[in-house]
Motif scaffolding. Structure first.
Motif, short mmCIF file in Angstrom:
data_model
loop_
_atom_site.label_atom_id
_atom_site.label_comp_id
_atom_site.label_asym_id
_atom_site.label_seq_id
_atom_site.Cartn_x
_atom_site.Cartn_y
_atom_site.Cartn_z
N GLU A 1 35.88 -8.71 44.60
CA GLU A 1 35.50 -9.99 45.22
C GLU A 1 36.56 -11.05 44.94
OE1 GLU A 1 31.87 -8.00 43.22
OE2 GLU A 1 33.92 -8.53 42.65
N ALA A 2 37.07 -11.06 43.72
CA ALA A 2 38.10 -12.02 43.36
C ALA A 2 39.38 -11.75 44.15
CB ALA A 2 38.39 -11.96 41.86
N ILE A 3 39.76 -10.50 44.24
CA ILE A 3 40.96 -10.13 45.00
C ILE A 3 40.83 -10.58 46.45
CG2 ILE A 3 42.35 -8.18 45.82
CD1 ILE A 3 41.45 -6.75 43.15
N ALA A 4 39.66 -10.36 47.04
CA ALA A 4 39.44 -10.76 48.43
C ALA A 4 39.52 -12.28 48.58
CB ALA A 4 38.08 -10.25 48.91
N LEU A 5 38.94 -13.02 47.66
CA LEU A 5 39.01 -14.49 47.71
C LEU A 5 40.46 -14.95 47.67
CD1 LEU A 5 37.86 -17.42 47.49
CD2 LEU A 5 37.88 -17.05 45.01
N TYR A 6 41.20 -14.47 46.69
CA TYR A 6 42.57 -14.95 46.51
C TYR A 6 43.48 -14.55 47.66
CZ TYR A 6 40.71 -15.88 41.88
OH TYR A 6 39.94 -16.32 40.84
N THR A 7 43.42 -13.32 48.10
CA THR A 7 44.31 -12.91 49.19
C THR A 7 43.96 -13.63 50.49
OG1 THR A 7 42.99 -10.92 49.63
CG2 THR A 7 44.89 -10.68 48.16
N MET B 1 37.43 -18.58 36.82
CA MET B 1 36.72 -18.71 38.09
C MET B 1 35.47 -17.83 38.00
SD MET B 1 38.18 -20.69 40.38
CE MET B 1 37.52 -20.07 41.93
N PHE B 2 34.31 -18.43 38.24
CA PHE B 2 33.07 -17.68 38.08
C PHE B 2 31.95 -18.37 38.84
CE2 PHE B 2 29.11 -16.88 35.60
CZ PHE B 2 29.01 -15.51 35.82
N VAL B 3 31.13 -17.58 39.51
CA VAL B 3 29.92 -18.05 40.18
C VAL B 3 28.77 -17.18 39.69
CG1 VAL B 3 28.76 -18.42 42.40
CG2 VAL B 3 31.24 -18.79 42.21
N ILE B 4 27.66 -17.81 39.28
CA ILE B 4 26.53 -17.01 38.82
C ILE B 4 26.04 -16.14 39.97
CG2 ILE B 4 25.90 -18.68 37.04
CD1 ILE B 4 23.46 -19.42 38.82
N GLU B 5 25.48 -15.01 39.63
CA GLU B 5 25.11 -14.01 40.63
C GLU B 5 24.20 -14.57 41.72
OE1 GLU B 5 23.47 -9.42 40.86
OE2 GLU B 5 23.87 -10.33 38.91
N ALA B 6 23.22 -15.37 41.36
CA ALA B 6 22.26 -15.90 42.33
C ALA B 6 22.89 -16.84 43.36
CB ALA B 6 21.13 -16.63 41.61
N ARG C 1 21.76 -27.76 37.81
CA ARG C 1 22.02 -26.57 37.01
C ARG C 1 23.47 -26.14 37.23
NH1 ARG C 1 17.15 -23.08 39.37
NH2 ARG C 1 18.36 -23.75 41.16
N PRO C 2 24.19 -25.79 36.16
CA PRO C 2 25.57 -25.32 36.31
C PRO C 2 25.59 -23.93 36.94
CG PRO C 2 24.89 -25.10 34.04
CD PRO C 2 23.76 -25.78 34.76
N VAL C 3 26.34 -23.77 38.05
CA VAL C 3 26.31 -22.50 38.77
C VAL C 3 27.68 -21.88 39.02
CG1 VAL C 3 24.09 -23.01 39.86
CG2 VAL C 3 26.20 -23.68 41.02
N ALA C 4 28.75 -22.62 38.80
CA ALA C 4 30.08 -22.08 39.06
C ALA C 4 31.12 -22.86 38.25
CB ALA C 4 30.41 -22.13 40.54
N THR C 5 32.21 -22.17 37.91
CA THR C 5 33.27 -22.81 37.13
C THR C 5 34.64 -22.40 37.63
OG1 THR C 5 33.49 -21.02 35.52
CG2 THR C 5 31.90 -22.75 35.01
N ARG D 1 26.20 -16.47 44.57
CA ARG D 1 27.38 -15.88 45.21
C ARG D 1 27.18 -15.77 46.72
NH1 ARG D 1 28.47 -11.44 40.42
NH2 ARG D 1 29.00 -13.04 38.90
N GLY D 2 28.29 -15.77 47.43
CA GLY D 2 28.27 -15.63 48.88
C GLY D 2 28.02 -16.93 49.62
N ARG D 3 28.13 -18.06 48.94
CA ARG D 3 27.88 -19.37 49.55
C ARG D 3 29.13 -20.24 49.66
NH1 ARG D 3 21.95 -21.01 47.24
NH2 ARG D 3 21.15 -18.89 47.09
N GLY D 4 30.27 -19.67 49.31
CA GLY D 4 31.52 -20.42 49.42
C GLY D 4 31.84 -21.30 48.23
N LEU D 5 31.10 -21.17 47.14
CA LEU D 5 31.35 -22.02 45.97
C LEU D 5 32.72 -21.75 45.35
CD1 LEU D 5 27.91 -21.97 44.15
CD2 LEU D 5 28.91 -23.81 45.49
N ALA D 6 33.08 -20.50 45.18
CA ALA D 6 34.38 -20.18 44.59
C ALA D 6 35.51 -20.74 45.43
CB ALA D 6 34.53 -18.67 44.42
#
Length: 158
Positions: free
Chosen positions: A126-132, A85-90, A58-62, A92-97
């Protein structure tokens, strides 16, 4: 997790892009990202689009990047612009991004791009935290939303 290269017009990419647009609309109330993107923007060697699939395929992140050079929207020669950049809600929090981001940076570097740039917004903490946390630093605004107060731009030398 299986990360695959696909075209931006692949049915799974279209499905996840629709989901990210709906999320942008919820956060900003503006109908989604109005940046014009074409499937060929992400065709190698001038870009790439990735989808992560789970164990049930199943596609879960892009995420993708497209080449940008000096233009009237504030890009510089050698830029790789991070998009969708996107991870489906279910999932998130698994390091996919973070995994997709690393794969995109490596691909852009291999393609000769020298700087990864991105635009996000103030309502995407969440995106800001990932990138920084991944080494991105604020940079001059560029792109479609460069005149918007809620727009934040970041860059990282590859």
């Amino acid at each position: 997790m299986n990360i695959r290269r696909v075209r931006f017009d692949h049915p799974d990419a279209v499905k996840l892009n629709d989901e990210v647009q709906a999320e942008y609309h919820l956060r900003y109330g503006d109908g989604g990202d109005a940046t014009v993107l074409a499937p060929e923007d992400f065709d190698p060697p001038r870009g790439v689009f990735l989808i992560a699939y789970d164990e049930r395929d199943r596609p879960v992140a892009t995420g993708g990047w497209r080449s940008q050079d000096h233009n009237d929207e504030g890009n510089e020669d050698g830029d790789a612009e991070l998009k969708r950049m996107f991870v489906i809600e279910a999932m998130r929090g698994r390091g996919l991004a973070r995994r997709i981001l690393a794969a995109l940076e490596e691909d852009a570097r291999a393609a000769g791009r020298v700087r990864m740039v991105l635009e996000t917004g103030t309502k995407q903490p969440e995106a800001i935290a990932l990138y920084t946390s991944s080494g991105y630093e604020p940079c001059a605004k560029f792109g479609y939303y460069r005149h918007y107060e809620e727009s934040l731009c970041y860059a990282k030398h590859l």
